[in-house]
Design a protein around this motif. Sequence first.
Motif, PDB file in Angstrom:
ATOM      1  N   ILE A   5      20.836 -28.748  87.171  1.00 60.57           N
ATOM      2  CA  ILE A   5      20.947 -28.140  85.849  1.00 60.57           C
ATOM      3  C   ILE A   5      21.114 -29.255  84.835  1.00 60.57           C
ATOM      4  N   ASP A   6      20.246 -29.284  83.833  1.00 61.21           N
ATOM      5  CA  ASP A   6      20.405 -30.299  82.805  1.00 61.21           C
ATOM      6  C   ASP A   6      20.928 -29.648  81.529  1.00 61.21           C
ATOM      7  N   GLU A   7      21.100 -30.444  80.503  1.00 63.97           N
ATOM      8  CA  GLU A   7      21.770 -29.991  79.284  1.00 63.97           C
ATOM      9  C   GLU A   7      21.051 -28.827  78.615  1.00 63.97           C
ATOM     10  N   LEU A   8      19.724 -28.797  78.727  1.00 64.76           N
ATOM     11  CA  LEU A   8      18.953 -27.771  78.022  1.00 64.76           C
ATOM     12  C   LEU A   8      18.351 -26.716  78.942  1.00 64.76           C
ATOM     13  N   SER A   9      18.564 -26.816  80.239  1.00 66.81           N
ATOM     14  CA  SER A   9      17.844 -25.951  81.186  1.00 66.81           C
ATOM     15  C   SER A   9      18.124 -24.469  80.985  1.00 66.81           C
ATOM     16  N   HIS A  10      19.327 -24.127  80.498  1.00 68.39           N
ATOM     17  CA  HIS A  10      19.687 -22.729  80.318  1.00 68.39           C
ATOM     18  C   HIS A  10      19.961 -22.393  78.850  1.00 68.39           C
ATOM     19  N   ARG A  11      19.410 -23.176  77.964  1.00 67.37           N
ATOM     20  CA  ARG A  11      19.665 -22.948  76.541  1.00 67.37           C
ATOM     21  C   ARG A  11      19.176 -21.558  76.111  1.00 67.37           C
ATOM     22  N   PHE A  12      18.074 -21.109  76.713  1.00 62.20           N
ATOM     23  CA  PHE A  12      17.595 -19.752  76.468  1.00 62.20           C
ATOM     24  C   PHE A  12      17.100 -19.168  77.781  1.00 62.20           C
ATOM     25  N   CYS A  13      17.638 -18.010  78.141  1.00 63.11           N
ATOM     26  CA  CYS A  13      17.275 -17.347  79.392  1.00 63.11           C
ATOM     27  C   CYS A  13      16.897 -15.901  79.106  1.00 63.11           C
ATOM     28  N   VAL A  14      15.959 -15.391  79.900  1.00 64.09           N
ATOM     29  CA  VAL A  14      15.627 -13.969  79.850  1.00 64.09           C
ATOM     30  C   VAL A  14      16.331 -13.298  81.015  1.00 64.09           C
ATOM     31  N   ALA A  15      17.121 -12.288  80.720  1.00 60.78           N
ATOM     32  CA  ALA A  15      17.988 -11.666  81.719  1.00 60.78           C
ATOM     33  C   ALA A  15      17.204 -10.988  82.836  1.00 60.78           C
ATOM     34  N   PRO A  16      17.785 -10.972  84.034  1.00 59.34           N
ATOM     35  CA  PRO A  16      17.203 -10.162  85.108  1.00 59.34           C
ATOM     36  C   PRO A  16      17.405  -8.689  84.793  1.00 59.34           C
ATOM     37  N   MET A  17      16.329  -7.905  84.851  1.00 60.57           N
ATOM     38  CA  MET A  17      16.418  -6.480  84.509  1.00 60.57           C
ATOM     39  C   MET A  17      15.642  -5.665  85.524  1.00 60.57           C
ATOM     40  N   MET A  18      16.349  -4.774  86.199  1.00 57.37           N
ATOM     41  CA  MET A  18      15.715  -3.956  87.229  1.00 57.37           C
ATOM     42  C   MET A  18      14.578  -3.126  86.636  1.00 57.37           C
ATOM     43  N   ASP A  19      13.456  -3.100  87.353  1.00 51.71           N
ATOM     44  CA  ASP A  19      12.255  -2.353  86.978  1.00 51.71           C
ATOM     45  C   ASP A  19      11.531  -2.939  85.769  1.00 51.71           C
ATOM     46  N   TRP A  20      12.019  -4.032  85.242  1.00 45.00           N
ATOM     47  CA  TRP A  20      11.385  -4.641  84.077  1.00 45.00           C
ATOM     48  C   TRP A  20      10.887  -6.050  84.369  1.00 45.00           C
TER      49      TRP A  20
END
Length: 334
Positions: A5-20
Amino acid sequence: MTKTIDELSHRFCVAPMMDWTDRHCRVFHRLLSRRARLYTEMVTAAAIMHGDRQRLLGFDAQEHPLAVQLGGSEPVMLAEAAVIAADFDYDEINLNIGCPSERVQNGAFGACLMREPDLVADCVAAMKARVRVPVTVKCRIGVDEQEPEALSIFAGRVIAAGADLLIVHARKAWLKGLSPRENRSVPPLDYARVRALKNEYPNVPIVLNGGLIEIGQMQAELEHLDGVMVGRAAYQDPAILMTVDSALFGEPAPMSSRHAALEAFMPYIEARLAEGVSLSSMTRHVLGLYNGLPGARAFRRHLATEAVKPGAGLDVLRAAMNFVPEHAIAEAAE
């Protein structure tokens, strides 16, 4: 190769969403942002052990960086499932300690495990011992009548066990009395509690999830936290992803327009159609792309009625796009 994991790796994430957030959705989202970290729908460790692994875990290489979200509460089984997922070349193993659904509770995992930090720590330690990719945890700030310090106790246990990062949905989960849908909106948001957790553990990356809608709001939270995770807003209004790379990473947007994004998605759609995948299973993820523009309703209506028909192909998508005038696309990009 060890993934980190680097400093920017999780700066923006799209959530896990069932059926989506299935593989078709993730390919589309990747076209809109090079930098967003994408997550699979939750898959249980038991399903991986006994089910069709290619169907459950297979993905397109262009989806990287990509995390798989696991559900379970048995350390040995989770460790085995993590090994299998890592062999599929996922960039991260994420453990779901946030889902409040009754089905998940009956399986003794998800948000109910907020009450069992030592067991979750054992699960994290077991996975960390077996894989060379980051192991992360997605949790709530608490469940039911838990006091605020419950989050600190939980975080301390899983961090000591080796968790590389925490994603915190800034709402409690009410396991009795609220449905999963209500649990996404009824319990009040408490961003301050997540910021306080970051102050307690300054050397551990902390990602905020819950209620984030506008880029400016995300930028403000990133002054205090290491990342944001966006769910329904990213899915229902995917054009927001086209602004992420420039606004949050200072990099050019990968797509010049929404039309261009759909054109870029077409080769993937065509390849899957040739494999027998239905058009509607892919185009359902693009229905919100033109939200707020003239012709958006006609675009959605055409896809909703025509893409489900047997033999529907790219001509249906092209026809739907024609309902949105080019000048509206240009104005939206300005």
